[in-house]
Design a protein around this motif. Structure first.
Motif, mmCIF file in Angstrom:
data_model
loop_
_atom_site.group_PDB
_atom_site.id
_atom_site.type_symbol
_atom_site.label_atom_id
_atom_site.label_comp_id
_atom_site.label_asym_id
_atom_site.label_seq_id
_atom_site.Cartn_x
_atom_site.Cartn_y
_atom_site.Cartn_z
ATOM 1 N N ALA A 91 0.860 -1.184 0.000
ATOM 2 C CA ALA A 91 0.000 0.000 0.000
ATOM 3 C C ALA A 91 0.895 1.232 0.000
ATOM 4 C CB ALA A 91 -0.899 0.000 1.223
ATOM 5 N N PRO A 92 0.365 2.367 -0.479
ATOM 6 C CA PRO A 92 1.160 3.596 -0.420
ATOM 7 C C PRO A 92 1.583 3.945 0.997
ATOM 8 C CG PRO A 92 -0.798 3.871 -1.798
ATOM 9 C CD PRO A 92 -0.948 2.558 -1.095
ATOM 10 N N SER A 93 0.750 3.593 1.975
ATOM 11 C CA SER A 93 1.084 3.809 3.378
ATOM 12 C C SER A 93 0.994 2.465 4.087
ATOM 13 C CB SER A 93 0.125 4.820 4.001
ATOM 14 O OG SER A 93 -1.215 4.379 3.865
ATOM 15 N N PRO A 94 1.548 2.341 5.309
ATOM 16 C CA PRO A 94 1.526 1.043 5.996
ATOM 17 C C PRO A 94 0.110 0.477 6.141
ATOM 18 C CG PRO A 94 2.969 2.591 7.132
ATOM 19 C CD PRO A 94 2.245 3.374 6.067
ATOM 20 N N ALA A 95 -0.028 -0.801 5.845
ATOM 21 C CA ALA A 95 -1.318 -1.465 6.046
ATOM 22 C C ALA A 95 -1.669 -1.460 7.526
ATOM 23 C CB ALA A 95 -1.256 -2.895 5.509
ATOM 24 N N GLU A 98 6.747 -5.354 13.453
ATOM 25 C CA GLU A 98 8.043 -5.712 12.862
ATOM 26 C C GLU A 98 7.928 -5.935 11.361
ATOM 27 O OE1 GLU A 98 9.496 -9.031 15.053
ATOM 28 O OE2 GLU A 98 9.763 -7.879 16.911
ATOM 29 N N ALA A 99 6.739 -6.331 10.901
ATOM 30 C CA ALA A 99 6.507 -6.522 9.466
ATOM 31 C C ALA A 99 6.157 -5.212 8.762
ATOM 32 C CB ALA A 99 5.393 -7.543 9.250
ATOM 33 N N GLY A 100 6.125 -4.111 9.502
ATOM 34 C CA GLY A 100 5.882 -2.801 8.905
ATOM 35 C C GLY A 100 4.443 -2.355 8.886
ATOM 36 N N LEU A 101 3.563 -3.041 9.608
ATOM 37 C CA LEU A 101 2.157 -2.672 9.633
ATOM 38 C C LEU A 101 1.873 -1.728 10.802
ATOM 39 C CD1 LEU A 101 2.182 -5.295 7.838
ATOM 40 C CD2 LEU A 101 -0.182 -5.617 8.592
ATOM 41 N N LEU A 102 0.794 -0.985 10.674
ATOM 42 C CA LEU A 102 0.321 -0.108 11.740
ATOM 43 C C LEU A 102 -0.737 -0.859 12.527
ATOM 44 C CD1 LEU A 102 0.215 2.695 13.100
ATOM 45 C CD2 LEU A 102 -1.529 3.332 11.417
#
Length: 263
Positions: A135-139, A165-169
């Motif tokens: 996604a353009p921003s963190p999922a 840690e996987a980059g999600l919000l």
């Protein structure tokens, strides 16, 4: 002939009675002894606000069937779930989602024959999807859980850590309140009796065991028999002084077989 020991099911009342009936159908002598009270939030406004996040989320993770029940009861008009996945840690939560109308094809949960129903088992199912989220921003993932009487969120943060840690919000929402029950004199007497009559206390939450000792602080646990549905619960029971602790499967049929082997 000596009667087989009773299994005291300590789940919240709404879950305890069906579990007792299911164990009885499997040939296990069981009775309900709820040790966690579940109630609605006194102010649902924060829960209704959390619903506005659902259309923007990759998934909504529910920690329990109660999380599903109270969250879905707060669903505002015009907010739909069809484009959002639901994550469940076990079959009870999955069944609650289906009963609430969440599309079956949008639900992720551990297989019914999993040895454990917990965050680790769920992560094994959803990790690949999470890592592939672009996604353009963190999922975003919304975790729906309970809180104690002081408003502190109940449950572990392990899954939230994996997601971050996987980059999600990670967003959090409290859907209900968990409290210690007030035990009647008859319940206190039954608890005392169960410490030495061979009864088996079945714990699917270490919080339930804590509530028992808070309500009956003079109980002698040294000879008490406890069944735990997860290694973490078993360890906490041993640390609390329970004399005999056995690990049993979380799935009902396997659990019943395990319990009958101990009788």
């Amino acid at each position: 002939m000596v009667a087989e020991p009773a299994v005291l099911v300590t789940r919240p009342e709404r879950e305890a009675e069906p579990w007792v009936q299911a164990l009885q159908a499997e040939g296990v002598r069981a009775e309900a002894f709820p040790l966690i009270d579940i109630s609605a939030l006194p102010d649902p406004s924060a829960l209704q606000a959390a619903w506005q996040q659902v259309p923007t989320c990759l998934a909504v993770m529910f920690v329990s069937a109660n999380a599903v029940r109270f969250f879905m009861a707060a669903q505002p008009g015009g907010v739909h779930v069809q484009a959002c996945r639901a994550w469940a840690t076990g079959p009870g939560t999955q069944a609650a989602l289906l009963a609430a109308g969440w599309p079956a094809q949008q639900i992720d949960a551990p297989p019914a024959d999993s040895s454990q129903f917990d965050s680790e088992a769920l992560w094994a199912v959803v990790a690949e999807r999470v890592r592939a989220a672009q996604a353009p921003s963190p999922a975003r993932v919304l975790i729906v859980r309970g809180a104690d009487a002081q408003g502190q969120m109940a449950g572990r943060d392990w899954l939230a850590q994996q997601l971050e840690e996987a980059g999600l919000l990670v967003l959090q929402a409290v859907a209900y309140v968990r409290r210690a029950p007030v035990l009647s004199p008859a319940q206190q007497a039954r608890a005392e009796q169960a410490m030495h009559d061979g009864s088996l206390w079945l714990f699917s939450s270490s919080e339930a065991a804590l509530h028992l000792t808070q309500a009956c602080p003079r109980l002698d646990l040294s000879q008490a028999r406890a069944l735990a549905t997860h290694p973490r619960i078993a360890e906490r029971l041993r640390q609390a002084g329970w004399g005999h602790v056995e690990l049993v499967p979380a799935a009902l049929s396997a659990q019943a077989l395990s319990i009958k082997s101990l009788s």
